[in-house]
Design an enzyme around this catalytic site. Structure first.
Site, PDB file in Angstrom:
ATOM      1  N   ASP A   9      37.656  32.066  45.575  1.00 26.61           N
ATOM      2  CA  ASP A   9      38.211  33.338  45.143  1.00 26.61           C
ATOM      3  C   ASP A   9      39.005  33.888  46.340  1.00 26.61           C
ATOM      4  O   ASP A   9      38.812  33.437  47.479  1.00 26.61           O
ATOM      5  CB  ASP A   9      37.062  34.284  44.773  1.00 26.61           C
ATOM      6  CG  ASP A   9      37.565  35.656  44.409  1.00 26.61           C
ATOM      7  OD1 ASP A   9      38.516  35.755  43.617  1.00 26.61           O
ATOM      8  OD2 ASP A   9      37.023  36.641  44.947  1.00 26.61           O
ATOM      9  N   LEU A  10      39.901  34.825  46.097  1.00 32.48           N
ATOM     10  CA  LEU A  10      40.738  35.361  47.183  1.00 32.48           C
ATOM     11  C   LEU A  10      40.230  36.725  47.670  1.00 32.48           C
ATOM     12  O   LEU A  10      39.762  36.863  48.810  1.00 32.48           O
ATOM     13  CB  LEU A  10      42.188  35.479  46.678  1.00 32.48           C
ATOM     14  CG  LEU A  10      43.184  36.130  47.621  1.00 32.48           C
ATOM     15  CD1 LEU A  10      43.401  35.294  48.873  1.00 32.48           C
ATOM     16  CD2 LEU A  10      44.530  36.327  46.899  1.00 32.48           C
ATOM     17  N   ASP A  11      40.330  37.726  46.767  1.00 34.86           N
ATOM     18  CA  ASP A  11      39.991  39.099  47.148  1.00 34.86           C
ATOM     19  C   ASP A  11      38.498  39.212  47.480  1.00 34.86           C
ATOM     20  O   ASP A  11      37.650  38.929  46.637  1.00 34.86           O
ATOM     21  CB  ASP A  11      40.323  40.059  45.990  1.00 34.86           C
ATOM     22  CG  ASP A  11      41.815  40.123  45.700  1.00 34.86           C
ATOM     23  OD1 ASP A  11      42.604  40.179  46.650  1.00 34.86           O
ATOM     24  OD2 ASP A  11      42.192  40.124  44.516  1.00 34.86           O
ATOM     25  N   THR A  17      41.038  42.604  50.411  1.00 34.57           N
ATOM     26  CA  THR A  17      42.012  43.409  49.660  1.00 34.57           C
ATOM     27  C   THR A  17      41.305  44.387  48.731  1.00 34.57           C
ATOM     28  O   THR A  17      41.958  45.261  48.162  1.00 34.57           O
ATOM     29  CB  THR A  17      42.921  42.503  48.806  1.00 34.57           C
ATOM     30  OG1 THR A  17      42.099  41.467  48.299  1.00 34.57           O
ATOM     31  CG2 THR A  17      44.060  41.932  49.604  1.00 34.57           C
ATOM     32  N   LYS A  45      35.568  44.239  40.452  1.00 36.00           N
ATOM     33  CA  LYS A  45      35.778  43.074  41.316  1.00 36.00           C
ATOM     34  C   LYS A  45      35.806  41.794  40.492  1.00 36.00           C
ATOM     35  O   LYS A  45      34.887  41.534  39.713  1.00 36.00           O
ATOM     36  CB  LYS A  45      34.697  43.010  42.390  1.00 36.00           C
ATOM     37  CG  LYS A  45      34.878  44.126  43.406  1.00 36.00           C
ATOM     38  CD  LYS A  45      33.962  43.971  44.599  1.00 36.00           C
ATOM     39  CE  LYS A  45      34.199  45.112  45.570  1.00 36.00           C
ATOM     40  NZ  LYS A  45      33.171  45.173  46.616  1.00 36.00           N
ATOM     41  N   SER A 114      42.229  32.799  41.934  1.00 32.96           N
ATOM     42  CA  SER A 114      42.104  34.255  41.950  1.00 32.96           C
ATOM     43  C   SER A 114      42.553  34.864  40.631  1.00 32.96           C
ATOM     44  O   SER A 114      43.465  34.353  39.981  1.00 32.96           O
ATOM     45  CB  SER A 114      42.989  34.808  43.076  1.00 32.96           C
ATOM     46  OG  SER A 114      43.101  36.204  42.979  1.00 32.96           O
ATOM     47  N   ALA A 115      41.921  35.975  40.279  1.00 28.45           N
ATOM     48  CA  ALA A 115      42.347  36.720  39.085  1.00 28.45           C
ATOM     49  C   ALA A 115      43.652  37.462  39.335  1.00 28.45           C
ATOM     50  O   ALA A 115      44.293  37.947  38.404  1.00 28.45           O
ATOM     51  CB  ALA A 115      41.261  37.720  38.703  1.00 28.45           C
ATOM     52  N   LYS A 145      38.418  35.829  34.468  1.00 30.75           N
ATOM     53  CA  LYS A 145      36.987  35.688  34.759  1.00 30.75           C
ATOM     54  C   LYS A 145      36.254  36.851  34.086  1.00 30.75           C
ATOM     55  O   LYS A 145      36.796  37.942  34.048  1.00 30.75           O
ATOM     56  CB  LYS A 145      36.740  35.758  36.285  1.00 30.75           C
ATOM     57  CG  LYS A 145      37.463  34.692  37.083  1.00 30.75           C
ATOM     58  CD  LYS A 145      37.312  34.983  38.590  1.00 30.75           C
ATOM     59  CE  LYS A 145      38.203  34.086  39.420  1.00 30.75           C
ATOM     60  NZ  LYS A 145      38.173  34.396  40.862  1.00 30.75           N
ATOM     61  N   GLU A 169      32.632  32.777  45.868  1.00 30.84           N
ATOM     62  CA  GLU A 169      32.954  34.016  45.132  1.00 30.84           C
ATOM     63  C   GLU A 169      32.226  35.224  45.704  1.00 30.84           C
ATOM     64  O   GLU A 169      31.099  35.110  46.172  1.00 30.84           O
ATOM     65  CB  GLU A 169      32.461  33.867  43.678  1.00 30.84           C
ATOM     66  CG  GLU A 169      33.509  33.493  42.678  1.00 30.84           C
ATOM     67  CD  GLU A 169      34.534  34.586  42.380  1.00 30.84           C
ATOM     68  OE1 GLU A 169      34.349  35.743  42.823  1.00 30.84           O
ATOM     69  OE2 GLU A 169      35.522  34.290  41.714  1.00 30.84           O
ATOM     70  N   ASP A 170      32.878  36.384  45.596  1.00 29.85           N
ATOM     71  CA  ASP A 170      32.195  37.625  46.005  1.00 29.85           C
ATOM     72  C   ASP A 170      31.891  38.522  44.801  1.00 29.85           C
ATOM     73  O   ASP A 170      31.345  39.606  44.982  1.00 29.85           O
ATOM     74  CB  ASP A 170      33.055  38.429  46.989  1.00 29.85           C
ATOM     75  CG  ASP A 170      34.234  39.085  46.312  1.00 29.85           C
ATOM     76  OD1 ASP A 170      34.879  38.433  45.474  1.00 29.85           O
ATOM     77  OD2 ASP A 170      34.503  40.269  46.600  1.00 29.85           O
TER      78      ASP A 170
HETATM   79  C1  BG6 Z   1      40.807  40.203  41.557  1.00 33.83           C
HETATM   80  C2  BG6 Z   1      40.249  41.481  42.119  1.00 33.83           C
HETATM   81  O1  BG6 Z   1      40.852  39.217  42.527  1.00 33.83           O
HETATM   82  O2  BG6 Z   1      42.123  40.416  41.047  1.00 33.83           O
HETATM   83  C3  BG6 Z   1      40.311  42.577  41.069  1.00 33.83           C
HETATM   84  O3  BG6 Z   1      38.917  41.271  42.521  1.00 33.83           O
HETATM   85  C4  BG6 Z   1      41.734  42.718  40.568  1.00 33.83           C
HETATM   86  O4  BG6 Z   1      39.844  43.785  41.628  1.00 33.83           O
HETATM   87  C5  BG6 Z   1      42.202  41.388  40.018  1.00 33.83           C
HETATM   88  O5  BG6 Z   1      41.793  43.705  39.538  1.00 33.83           O
HETATM   89  C6  BG6 Z   1      43.617  41.428  39.463  1.00 33.83           C
HETATM   90  O6  BG6 Z   1      44.524  41.654  40.503  1.00 33.83           O
HETATM   91  P1  BG6 Z   1      46.046  42.009  40.306  1.00 33.83           P
HETATM   92  O7  BG6 Z   1      46.602  41.918  41.711  1.00 33.83           O
HETATM   93  O8  BG6 Z   1      46.635  40.987  39.392  1.00 33.83           O
HETATM   94  O9  BG6 Z   1      46.103  43.373  39.729  1.00 33.83           O
HETATM   95 MG    MG Z   2      36.784  38.587  44.719  1.00 32.03          MG
END
Ligand code: BG6
Ligand code: MG
Length: 216
Positions: A9-11, A17, A45, A114-115, A145, A169-170
């Site tokens: 996962d990224l964030d 972030t 998250k 990442s989402a 996810k 993952e977090d």
């Molecule tokens: C996830 C974050 O990685 O990405 C979420 O944990 C975030 O908080 C989601 O809403 C979507 O991100 P973005 O940048 O497409 O709005």
């Molecule tokens: Mg995350």
């Protein structure tokens, strides 16, 4: 079964972030006079932008049309994207580069799953492209996810089976996605929140490849 790929996962795993997402959602919620705090933020998250907005609007007395919701999500995202432009490689979380280097040297594949639709931009800002065999983000999948689609996409791209992949993952929703995909999941962060995985570390300085292989 041998470990052949680590899907990150990224964030909250590679870069913090989450604080920018929170500030941007909080600014929107305040403008709409909707109560929002860090506890509600935990539920955002790992989930998609529109699903996050729906969670925030649970406390709103106004009904917004789909068009209005799209505009609200854009407002939040523009604020978020402006904030993350400040990111540099100094924002990479502790232990990340060491672990990615170990994987690379061992010939184990790595992917960002990442989402976020900003995943590619953030990896560029952090100058991490050279460490990943694939960078997948919110624009690459249609189901966010906890749907396992993004992890299955990385697995299939690498031509592997689920039990050859480890997810890092977090977020609770992200661990759920990994489990539905039939993959092992290593949690980063708080044991009290990541109650759905057996192994939780504070950050990536707390483990190395040898320790991770022992999970297999
Ligand atoms: C996830 C974050 O990685 O990405 C979420 O944990 C975030 O908080 C989601 O809403 C979507 O991100 P973005 O940048 O497409 O709005
Ligand atoms: Mg995350």
């Amino acid at each position: 079964m041998a470990l052949k790929a680590v899907l990150f996962d990224l964030d909250g795993v590679i870069v913090d972030t989450a604080k920018f997402h929170y500030v941007a959602w909080k600014a929107l919620a305040d403008r709409l006079n909707v109560y929002f705090d860090e506890e509600i933020n935990e539920r955002l998250k790992g989930v998609s932008r529109m699903a996050s907005l729906d969670i925030i609007l649970e406390r709103s007395e106004t009904d917004y049309s789909d068009e209005e919701k799209a505009a609200l999500a854009t407002e939040k995202n523009e604020n978020y994207v402006a904030m993350v432009q400040k990111l540099t490689p100094a924002g990479i979380l502790p232990g990340v580069v060491d672990f990615l280097t170990e994987l690379q040297e061992a010939g184990i594949k790595s992917a960002v799953c990442s989402a976020s639709k900003s995943a590619g931009m953030i990896i560029d800002l952090l100058d991490l492209n050279g460490y990943f065999d694939a960078v997948l983000g919110g624009a690459d999948v249609s189901r966010p996810k906890p749907d396992p689609e993004i992890f299955e996409l990385a697995r299939d791209r690498f031509g592997l089976t689920s039990d050859e992949c480890l997810v890092v993952e977090d977020a609770y929703a992200g661990v759920e996605a990994a489990k539905i995909a039939g993959m092992r999941a290593l949690g980063i962060g708080d044991e009290a929140i990541l109650t759905n995985t057996d192994v939780v570390y504070r950050d990536m300085t707390c483990f190395n490849l040898e320790g991770v292989k022992a999970l297999f």
